[in-house]
Design a protein around this motif. Sequence first.
Motif, PDB file in Angstrom:
ATOM      1  N   PHE A 281       0.852  -1.184   0.000  1.00 16.25           N
ATOM      2  CA  PHE A 281       0.000   0.000   0.000  1.00 16.25           C
ATOM      3  C   PHE A 281       0.889   1.236   0.000  1.00 16.25           C
ATOM      4  O   PHE A 281       1.406   1.643   1.047  1.00 16.25           O
ATOM      5  CB  PHE A 281      -0.907  -0.036   1.222  1.00 16.25           C
ATOM      6  CG  PHE A 281      -2.050   0.945   1.177  1.00 16.25           C
ATOM      7  CD1 PHE A 281      -2.700   1.237  -0.004  1.00 16.25           C
ATOM      8  CD2 PHE A 281      -2.483   1.568   2.335  1.00 16.25           C
ATOM      9  CE1 PHE A 281      -3.759   2.123  -0.048  1.00 16.25           C
ATOM     10  CE2 PHE A 281      -3.539   2.464   2.324  1.00 16.25           C
ATOM     11  CZ  PHE A 281      -4.177   2.731   1.121  1.00 16.25           C
ATOM     12  N   ALA A 282       1.087   1.823  -1.160  1.00 12.34           N
ATOM     13  CA  ALA A 282       2.053   2.902  -1.316  1.00 12.34           C
ATOM     14  C   ALA A 282       1.499   3.983  -2.226  1.00 12.34           C
ATOM     15  O   ALA A 282       0.423   3.847  -2.806  1.00 12.34           O
ATOM     16  CB  ALA A 282       3.365   2.355  -1.867  1.00 12.34           C
ATOM     17  N   GLY A 283       2.264   5.078  -2.372  1.00 17.35           N
ATOM     18  CA  GLY A 283       1.809   6.247  -3.099  1.00 17.35           C
ATOM     19  C   GLY A 283       2.184   6.269  -4.573  1.00 17.35           C
ATOM     20  O   GLY A 283       2.672   5.289  -5.139  1.00 17.35           O
ATOM     21  N   ILE A 284       1.985   7.435  -5.177  1.00 18.50           N
ATOM     22  CA  ILE A 284       2.144   7.584  -6.624  1.00 18.50           C
ATOM     23  C   ILE A 284       3.600   7.441  -7.048  1.00 18.50           C
ATOM     24  O   ILE A 284       3.919   6.780  -8.040  1.00 18.50           O
ATOM     25  CB  ILE A 284       1.600   8.943  -7.086  1.00 18.50           C
ATOM     26  CG1 ILE A 284       0.156   9.128  -6.624  1.00 18.50           C
ATOM     27  CG2 ILE A 284       1.673   9.061  -8.604  1.00 18.50           C
ATOM     28  CD1 ILE A 284      -0.373  10.536  -6.823  1.00 18.50           C
ATOM     29  N   SER A 285       4.526   8.038  -6.309  1.00 20.14           N
ATOM     30  CA  SER A 285       5.930   7.945  -6.699  1.00 20.14           C
ATOM     31  C   SER A 285       6.433   6.513  -6.606  1.00 20.14           C
ATOM     32  O   SER A 285       7.284   6.087  -7.389  1.00 20.14           O
ATOM     33  CB  SER A 285       6.800   8.875  -5.852  1.00 20.14           C
ATOM     34  OG  SER A 285       6.740   8.538  -4.487  1.00 20.14           O
TER      35      SER A 285
END
Length: 316
Positions: A272-276
């Motif tokens: 579960f991580a962000g756009i980058s």
Amino acid sequence: MSVIPNLNGQRVSALSAVGNTQLIQLRKIVPPTGAKLFLKLEYQNPTASYKDRMALSVIEGAERKGTLGPGMRVLEYTGGSTGSSLAMVCAVKGYKFIAVSSDAFAKEKLQTIRAFGGDLHLVPSDEGLITPGLFTRMEEETQRLAAEPGTFFVDQFHNTDAFTGYEQLGRELLLQTSRIDVFAAAVGTAGMLMGVSRVLKAQNPRIHIVALEPASSPMLSRSLKGNHRVEGIGVGYVPALLTRENYDEVIEIEEKEARQMARLLARQEGVFAGISTGLNVVAAARLAAKMSAQDTVVTVAADSGLKYLAGDLFYD
């Protein structure tokens, strides 16, 4: 912040939780043939971001040099993750923290800065976009505040103390995997890519270092500025910390692909991580597909997807 003795009798605080994050292998979003792909889970740091490493190293570097001491305040302009990390470190160490930021960045990140006791000075964006002009206006406001007495301006885009924290990330990678052929990561300040590169190339100059950027703002590859919504990277100019001898290639990645990959990582890999992070993995998977099964590609999960729930990232 109060501290308690750990099992070895040492006194520890939240700062002792910075670093030593896990390295996992991605198996479902990679092609069946090609190199192994590993992801460093930097969202395991206290504020769920690799920026905790930088924040701790620059604050302690300033303390050692005597440019930061009791009663002073810490100042930085930031898209959010750096601000959250600095606010956390300052909370533990007892410094007032001021962040210059903007409504262009995730509300969760801005709220986190406040939660740690930081003060926010918000610079309006152009319709929520991250533009070169926005960073210029944020920097101007920061310079105004930096002129006030008793202020330590972190200056993350020029502060080489950041390398100390990121070099530790590189050393951890060498301990966690027996082979690294490629390391790829997106460029914001470039501190992380350069810090890791310095360690990896010292161990093996043949390790291929790849700098990543949004295709809509290809400053590193084509000297073109542009607008995008990949927070923390693509600032519209070549960062001072980026040195040409410490990377081998630049790859542009479409923002749409980065967003799609962030969703795939959650649904297929449990990451579960962000756009980058999505951008990092798109590039790493593309590189891995061209390599042999004996090779290894490594990249970084920069921050947690929890920082993007108020936006549209996790909506198809």
